[in-house]
Design an enzyme around this catalytic site. Sequence first.
Site, PDB file in Angstrom:
ATOM      1  N   LYS A 166       0.839  -1.204   0.000  1.00 14.57           N
ATOM      2  CA  LYS A 166       0.000   0.000   0.000  1.00 14.57           C
ATOM      3  C   LYS A 166       0.875   1.256   0.000  1.00 14.57           C
ATOM      4  O   LYS A 166       2.055   1.184   0.374  1.00 14.57           O
ATOM      5  CB  LYS A 166      -0.911  -0.019   1.223  1.00 14.57           C
ATOM      6  CG  LYS A 166      -0.152  -0.104   2.542  1.00 14.57           C
ATOM      7  CD  LYS A 166      -1.074  -0.493   3.693  1.00 14.57           C
ATOM      8  CE  LYS A 166      -0.317  -0.470   5.011  1.00 14.57           C
ATOM      9  NZ  LYS A 166      -1.107  -1.008   6.116  1.00 14.57           N
TER      10      LYS A 166
ATOM     11  N   ARG B 210     -10.777  -0.156  14.587  1.00 12.56           N
ATOM     12  CA  ARG B 210     -10.880   0.482  13.276  1.00 12.56           C
ATOM     13  C   ARG B 210     -11.908  -0.317  12.475  1.00 12.56           C
ATOM     14  O   ARG B 210     -13.046  -0.410  12.898  1.00 12.56           O
ATOM     15  CB  ARG B 210      -9.476   0.508  12.635  1.00 12.56           C
ATOM     16  CG  ARG B 210      -9.236   1.607  11.658  1.00 12.56           C
ATOM     17  CD  ARG B 210      -7.764   1.712  11.262  1.00 12.56           C
ATOM     18  NE  ARG B 210      -7.202   0.479  10.717  1.00 12.56           N
ATOM     19  CZ  ARG B 210      -5.930   0.337  10.324  1.00 12.56           C
ATOM     20  NH1 ARG B 210      -5.092   1.338  10.423  1.00 12.56           N
ATOM     21  NH2 ARG B 210      -5.496  -0.802   9.834  1.00 12.56           N
TER      22      ARG B 210
ATOM     23  N   HIS C 200      -6.415  -7.247  13.233  1.00 14.16           N
ATOM     24  CA  HIS C 200      -5.249  -6.359  13.206  1.00 14.16           C
ATOM     25  C   HIS C 200      -4.936  -5.943  14.636  1.00 14.16           C
ATOM     26  O   HIS C 200      -5.841  -5.744  15.446  1.00 14.16           O
ATOM     27  CB  HIS C 200      -5.555  -5.143  12.318  1.00 14.16           C
ATOM     28  CG  HIS C 200      -4.337  -4.350  11.933  1.00 14.16           C
ATOM     29  ND1 HIS C 200      -3.151  -4.924  11.518  1.00 14.16           N
ATOM     30  CD2 HIS C 200      -4.129  -3.003  11.863  1.00 14.16           C
ATOM     31  CE1 HIS C 200      -2.273  -3.962  11.226  1.00 14.16           C
ATOM     32  NE2 HIS C 200      -2.838  -2.789  11.433  1.00 14.16           N
TER      33      HIS C 200
ATOM     34  N   ARG D  45       1.649 -10.488   7.870  1.00 12.71           N
ATOM     35  CA  ARG D  45       1.555  -9.319   6.978  1.00 12.71           C
ATOM     36  C   ARG D  45       2.538  -8.240   7.429  1.00 12.71           C
ATOM     37  O   ARG D  45       2.144  -7.137   7.780  1.00 12.71           O
ATOM     38  CB  ARG D  45       0.140  -8.708   7.037  1.00 12.71           C
ATOM     39  CG  ARG D  45      -1.025  -9.659   6.887  1.00 12.71           C
ATOM     40  CD  ARG D  45      -2.354  -8.881   6.848  1.00 12.71           C
ATOM     41  NE  ARG D  45      -2.599  -8.082   8.033  1.00 12.71           N
ATOM     42  CZ  ARG D  45      -3.365  -8.441   9.071  1.00 12.71           C
ATOM     43  NH1 ARG D  45      -3.996  -9.603   9.071  1.00 12.71           N
ATOM     44  NH2 ARG D  45      -3.506  -7.635  10.102  1.00 12.71           N
TER      45      ARG D  45
ATOM     46  N   CYS E 253      13.801  24.402   2.435  1.00 11.93           N
ATOM     47  CA  CYS E 253      12.856  25.049   1.530  1.00 11.93           C
ATOM     48  C   CYS E 253      12.103  23.970   0.742  1.00 11.93           C
ATOM     49  O   CYS E 253      12.329  22.784   0.939  1.00 11.93           O
ATOM     50  CB  CYS E 253      13.596  25.965   0.561  1.00 11.93           C
ATOM     51  SG  CYS E 253      14.743  27.104   1.369  1.00 11.93           S
ATOM     52  N   MET E 254      11.238  24.392  -0.158  1.00  8.69           N
ATOM     53  CA  MET E 254      10.468  23.411  -0.940  1.00  8.69           C
ATOM     54  C   MET E 254      11.380  22.528  -1.786  1.00  8.69           C
ATOM     55  O   MET E 254      11.172  21.313  -1.861  1.00  8.69           O
ATOM     56  CB  MET E 254       9.463  24.141  -1.835  1.00  8.69           C
ATOM     57  CG  MET E 254       8.521  23.199  -2.550  1.00  8.69           C
ATOM     58  SD  MET E 254       7.391  24.052  -3.656  1.00  8.69           S
ATOM     59  CE  MET E 254       6.330  24.904  -2.518  1.00  8.69           C
TER      60      MET E 254
HETATM   61  C1  LIG Z   1      -0.375  -1.670   6.962  1.00  6.75           C
HETATM   62  C2  LIG Z   1      -0.930  -2.927   7.510  1.00  6.75           C
HETATM   63  C3  LIG Z   1      -0.072  -3.974   7.878  1.00  6.75           C
HETATM   64  C4  LIG Z   1       1.444  -3.829   7.913  1.00  6.75           C
HETATM   65  O1  LIG Z   1       1.800  -3.108   9.067  1.00  6.75           O
HETATM   66  P1  LIG Z   1       3.332  -2.927   9.513  1.00  6.75           P
HETATM   67  O2  LIG Z   1       3.258  -2.209  10.799  1.00  6.75           O
HETATM   68  O3  LIG Z   1       3.977  -2.102   8.438  1.00  6.75           O
HETATM   69  O4  LIG Z   1       3.917  -4.269   9.604  1.00  6.75           O
HETATM   70  C5  LIG Z   1      -0.641  -5.176   8.247  1.00  6.75           C
HETATM   71  N1  LIG Z   1      -1.980  -5.323   8.281  1.00  6.75           N
HETATM   72  C6  LIG Z   1      -2.837  -4.314   7.978  1.00  6.75           C
HETATM   73  C7  LIG Z   1      -4.298  -4.549   8.062  1.00  6.75           C
HETATM   74  C8  LIG Z   1      -2.341  -3.086   7.604  1.00  6.75           C
HETATM   75  O5  LIG Z   1      -3.180  -2.093   7.311  1.00  6.75           O
END
Ligand SMILES: *Cc1c(COP(=O)(O)O)cnc(C)c1O
Length: 383
Positions: free
Chosen positions: A35, A133, A174, A233, A325-326
């Site tokens: 992402k 979330r 998560h 993940r 600066c930019m």
């Molecule tokens: C971004 C994300 C991850 C990865 O998280 P890290 O902290 O970079 O390992 C895993 N699961 C979900 C649902 C996420 O949104």
Amino acid sequence: MRATRAIIHLDHFGGNFQAIRERIGSERQICVPVKADAYGHGALRIARAALETGASCLAVATVGEGTELREGGVKIPILLLSQPLYGEIPGILKAGLTPFVSDAAFADALNREAAAAGLKLPVHLKIDTGMGRMGCSPAEAPALARFIAGCSNSRSCSDSQGCTALDYAGTATHLAVADSAAPEDIDYTQKQIECFKETLAGIQSAGLNPGIVHAANSGAVLLHPNAWFDMVRPGILLYGYKAEEPSLFAPLQVKPVMELRTNVVFIKKVKKGETLSYGRTWTAPQDTNAAVLPVGYGDGLPRLVSNKWQVYICGRAYPLVGRICMDQCLADLGPETNVRLWDEVTVFGGDAPDAAVLAERIGTIPYEITCNINKRVPRVYEN
Ligand SMILES: *Cc1c(COP(=O)(O)O)cnc(C)c1O
């Protein structure tokens, strides 16, 4: 190519992947989050590197990100982690993404549109065990699982014939504080894991197969083996940054994948008492030399690090002075200097401190630093 560029060390990415693979064992799958353009590293190139090294799926936040990967030739499953608008469902079907499902209304909408298109769409059930979330509540999970599996009675499905258009392929949660080794955070994560396990047991005792079960982000790969389940993940860990890691295992060796480089484009003498850049925040304490560097907050170098960072030239540190600066910033080379015009400069990563150190300097996290290195900065891929 312009001077300012992000070197993406794909060999480091591969090494980080192998280090994670060794830790979690060969029987588990690895999902690579790509992402936000792979945390700023370039989603398509990271996706290809991930495929070569044995990732079993990728994860994105938006339908557009998933579509780009498909257009780039990626064939493996792509999880859609964030909730899209219903209007984006055709895009999900077209790209063949695997959405997270947190409620029956979305599952129903997916089911109807997939059925109408004559497709079978894999989805993962998302359970909120304490992240707060997306996700259904643990209590709702068995019913939602039943609905997704098409095993609900057909009246709860708006189109009884479309009830089989979803494939219940996985179940996820998560973790909110998995990257913290503080005792209360370890406790909280373990409570989340327990809750997830109980919820999975409820789903299974309803006669349903939860599919691929996954929970672990980078923090949990480091600290919580009982969160590894069937797949992990880890994002930031693959990109080479890690939080604290007490002695549960031998330390996991990861290397930062991104290095930000530029070149000196101007050198000038500065007299004691003269000031540099906007706001005149820096006054030369002595006669000195200054270098102009063609990198600024318009590239994603945070303006907040003005007067708080040092760049590296030929292995030596030089402080950034005056406001960033930019498009440009300045480094103090000192009264006597060997630095020459066009010399190469490392802003972070490589032989300079990495994006995590820079982030800490200004109270943020490496994720935000690498994500914000924007598309004006060409990525140069090195193996
Ligand atoms: C971004 C994300 C991850 C990865 O998280 P890290 O902290 O970079 O390992 C895993 N699961 C979900 C649902 C996420 O949104």
